[in-house]
Design a protein around this motif. Sequence first.
Motif, PDB file in Angstrom:
ATOM      1  N   ASN A  87       4.819  -3.161  -1.262  1.00 30.09           N
ATOM      2  CA  ASN A  87       3.786  -2.351  -1.903  1.00 30.09           C
ATOM      3  C   ASN A  87       4.054  -0.856  -1.753  1.00 30.09           C
ATOM      4  O   ASN A  87       3.645  -0.054  -2.611  1.00 30.09           O
ATOM      5  CB  ASN A  87       2.425  -2.704  -1.308  1.00 30.09           C
ATOM      6  CG  ASN A  87       1.278  -2.115  -2.091  1.00 30.09           C
ATOM      7  OD1 ASN A  87       1.047  -2.486  -3.249  1.00 30.09           O
ATOM      8  ND2 ASN A  87       0.541  -1.190  -1.492  1.00 30.09           N
ATOM      9  N   GLY A  88       4.763  -0.486  -0.701  1.00 32.06           N
ATOM     10  CA  GLY A  88       5.075   0.925  -0.479  1.00 32.06           C
ATOM     11  C   GLY A  88       5.998   1.517  -1.528  1.00 32.06           C
ATOM     12  O   GLY A  88       6.052   2.740  -1.689  1.00 32.06           O
ATOM     13  N   TYR A 143      -3.742  -8.376  -2.149  1.00 30.57           N
ATOM     14  CA  TYR A 143      -5.044  -7.829  -2.557  1.00 30.57           C
ATOM     15  C   TYR A 143      -5.687  -7.048  -1.411  1.00 30.57           C
ATOM     16  O   TYR A 143      -6.252  -5.970  -1.621  1.00 30.57           O
ATOM     17  CB  TYR A 143      -5.949  -8.973  -2.996  1.00 30.57           C
ATOM     18  CG  TYR A 143      -7.392  -8.598  -3.240  1.00 30.57           C
ATOM     19  CD1 TYR A 143      -7.778  -7.960  -4.419  1.00 30.57           C
ATOM     20  CD2 TYR A 143      -8.376  -8.884  -2.285  1.00 30.57           C
ATOM     21  CE1 TYR A 143      -9.105  -7.613  -4.647  1.00 30.57           C
ATOM     22  CE2 TYR A 143      -9.707  -8.542  -2.500  1.00 30.57           C
ATOM     23  CZ  TYR A 143     -10.067  -7.908  -3.684  1.00 30.57           C
ATOM     24  OH  TYR A 143     -11.379  -7.576  -3.903  1.00 30.57           O
ATOM     25  N   GLU A 144      -5.593  -7.582  -0.191  1.00 29.01           N
ATOM     26  CA  GLU A 144      -6.194  -6.891   0.945  1.00 29.01           C
ATOM     27  C   GLU A 144      -5.432  -5.632   1.326  1.00 29.01           C
ATOM     28  O   GLU A 144      -6.021  -4.651   1.777  1.00 29.01           O
ATOM     29  CB  GLU A 144      -6.271  -7.838   2.140  1.00 29.01           C
ATOM     30  CG  GLU A 144      -7.306  -8.940   1.968  1.00 29.01           C
ATOM     31  CD  GLU A 144      -7.840  -9.452   3.300  1.00 29.01           C
ATOM     32  OE1 GLU A 144      -7.075  -9.410   4.287  1.00 29.01           O
ATOM     33  OE2 GLU A 144      -9.006  -9.865   3.341  1.00 29.01           O
ATOM     34  N   ASN A 185      -1.346  -4.793 -10.169  1.00 28.49           N
ATOM     35  CA  ASN A 185      -1.114  -6.038  -9.430  1.00 28.49           C
ATOM     36  C   ASN A 185      -1.687  -7.205 -10.206  1.00 28.49           C
ATOM     37  O   ASN A 185      -2.718  -7.073 -10.867  1.00 28.49           O
ATOM     38  CB  ASN A 185      -1.810  -6.011  -8.065  1.00 28.49           C
ATOM     39  CG  ASN A 185      -1.124  -5.094  -7.071  1.00 28.49           C
ATOM     40  OD1 ASN A 185      -0.016  -4.619  -7.300  1.00 28.49           O
ATOM     41  ND2 ASN A 185      -1.791  -4.840  -5.959  1.00 28.49           N
ATOM     42  N   LEU A 186      -1.039  -8.357 -10.090  1.00 26.41           N
ATOM     43  CA  LEU A 186      -1.612  -9.610 -10.595  1.00 26.41           C
ATOM     44  C   LEU A 186      -1.498 -10.646  -9.498  1.00 26.41           C
ATOM     45  O   LEU A 186      -0.424 -10.845  -8.932  1.00 26.41           O
ATOM     46  CB  LEU A 186      -0.904 -10.093 -11.864  1.00 26.41           C
ATOM     47  CG  LEU A 186      -1.544 -11.336 -12.509  1.00 26.41           C
ATOM     48  CD1 LEU A 186      -1.565 -11.216 -14.030  1.00 26.41           C
ATOM     49  CD2 LEU A 186      -0.813 -12.616 -12.105  1.00 26.41           C
ATOM     50  N   TYR A 187      -2.626 -11.288  -9.197  1.00 19.35           N
ATOM     51  CA  TYR A 187      -2.687 -12.291  -8.141  1.00 19.35           C
ATOM     52  C   TYR A 187      -2.834 -13.664  -8.792  1.00 19.35           C
ATOM     53  O   TYR A 187      -3.871 -13.975  -9.372  1.00 19.35           O
ATOM     54  CB  TYR A 187      -3.883 -12.026  -7.219  1.00 19.35           C
ATOM     55  CG  TYR A 187      -4.098 -10.556  -6.916  1.00 19.35           C
ATOM     56  CD1 TYR A 187      -3.227  -9.862  -6.080  1.00 19.35           C
ATOM     57  CD2 TYR A 187      -5.162  -9.870  -7.495  1.00 19.35           C
ATOM     58  CE1 TYR A 187      -3.423  -8.509  -5.819  1.00 19.35           C
ATOM     59  CE2 TYR A 187      -5.364  -8.530  -7.236  1.00 19.35           C
ATOM     60  CZ  TYR A 187      -4.496  -7.839  -6.403  1.00 19.35           C
ATOM     61  OH  TYR A 187      -4.689  -6.500  -6.159  1.00 19.35           O
ATOM     62  N   ARG A 219     -10.469 -14.114  -0.568  1.00 19.14           N
ATOM     63  CA  ARG A 219     -10.032 -14.242  -1.955  1.00 19.14           C
ATOM     64  C   ARG A 219     -10.409 -12.966  -2.715  1.00 19.14           C
ATOM     65  O   ARG A 219     -11.418 -12.329  -2.408  1.00 19.14           O
ATOM     66  CB  ARG A 219     -10.687 -15.461  -2.607  1.00 19.14           C
ATOM     67  CG  ARG A 219     -10.270 -16.780  -1.984  1.00 19.14           C
ATOM     68  CD  ARG A 219     -10.967 -17.962  -2.641  1.00 19.14           C
ATOM     69  NE  ARG A 219     -10.635 -19.213  -1.961  1.00 19.14           N
ATOM     70  CZ  ARG A 219      -9.583 -19.963  -2.254  1.00 19.14           C
ATOM     71  NH1 ARG A 219      -8.750 -19.577  -3.206  1.00 19.14           N
ATOM     72  NH2 ARG A 219      -9.340 -21.087  -1.600  1.00 19.14           N
ATOM     73  N   PRO A 220      -9.606 -12.597  -3.710  1.00 17.69           N
ATOM     74  CA  PRO A 220      -9.941 -11.402  -4.482  1.00 17.69           C
ATOM     75  C   PRO A 220     -11.333 -11.487  -5.094  1.00 17.69           C
ATOM     76  O   PRO A 220     -11.730 -12.528  -5.629  1.00 17.69           O
ATOM     77  CB  PRO A 220      -8.857 -11.374  -5.571  1.00 17.69           C
ATOM     78  CG  PRO A 220      -7.692 -12.102  -4.962  1.00 17.69           C
ATOM     79  CD  PRO A 220      -8.305 -13.174  -4.109  1.00 17.69           C
TER      80      PRO A 220
END
Length: 385
Positions: A199-200, A220-221, A228-230, A357-358
């Motif tokens: 992510n960095g 997500y957290e 982003n797609l989860y 969960r998101p």
Amino acid sequence: MNTRSFGNEMKRLGFDFYTGVPCSFLKNLINYAINECEYVGAANEGDAVAIASGAYLGGKKPVVLMQNSGLSNAVSPLVSLNYPFRIPVLGFVSWRGQPGYPDEPQHELMGQITTKILDSMQVKWMYLSTDMRTAKRQLLLAMRYIEKDNPFFFVVRKGTFEQEPLQKQLRPFNYPRISHASKAENEFPARQEALRIINGWKDGKTIQLATTGLTGRQLYEIEDASNNLYMVGSMGCVSSLGLGLALSKPDFDIVVIDGDGSLLMRMGNLATIGYYHPPNMIHILLDNNAHDSTGGQQTVSHNVSFVDMASACGYANSLYLRSLDDLDACLQKWKNKKGLTFAHLQISTRNEDPPRRPAVKPHEVKERLASFLNRGHLEAEGAES
């Protein structure tokens, strides 16, 4: 029906990205797609649906072609990817085993239940007419469903399409392949630590696709972002989704974050990715030899040489990573030089606090990602006006 005329009408309506698995009933439409449009040959029908879904996110109007025997393979993404994310695709499924018409024994049962499967999945469908005028009206009807984010399928009988010869296909270029393996010992970092490194490196031209289960929840957290797609279902389809998106959005960096259980489920897509070879895609495997999201049951990944497989399938760079420093260096190099890359990092099964969960709904994730992908196009249109 004249295949070229029908295909040209499809193209006029914006459908020029095709993917699927061949069927003799659909061979002439497939030939047209290969001759005149962008066509991605998938390893299986479920992968084709996911590839088409990625292309849709990238702004395409995708078409999926399959034999009805493969419709059952496509059930998983249709019900757990397309349905919750509200991703529409236009499908053509052959009607092998049509009752009353002789066919091979393996098609008998599927011929009886093809339309029932579509009904059960809440997929709108229609028998495709062989009359061009009627077929054009049917396409307009299908468009109305697709514009409301609903998939639509045509069921195709034998003899629907006239002959369309397949033009000579170009021989694929054999890309040089490099495999690297550090001699250092594995550090086995936690998944969260690896995700923070990944992510960095995210910037305004990066899209991150995280596989279903703990990977998506943990990303997500770490940071919920519009690029982003989860994944919440369709296990194994994240790399197919990434392929469709990478091919349709070559100006973006597509980061696919996979798990060993997920990749094992649909390994055939490694060959598809290697063949179509999008240089703007990196496929990162976080491998802990376990189905961590369901209690830690072992997978068989300890017995699989994923890096060798990716290299053999045509990935330009296939890397064994031993540490977070290796991961960081790999991402830096890929960001600077690109090239289709597969990176394998062995991680531990230890987790921090169980991730939630998101809170954002899947279709909201899709909508904001589509806005992120198309913001440059919208800004250009605004400047012109």
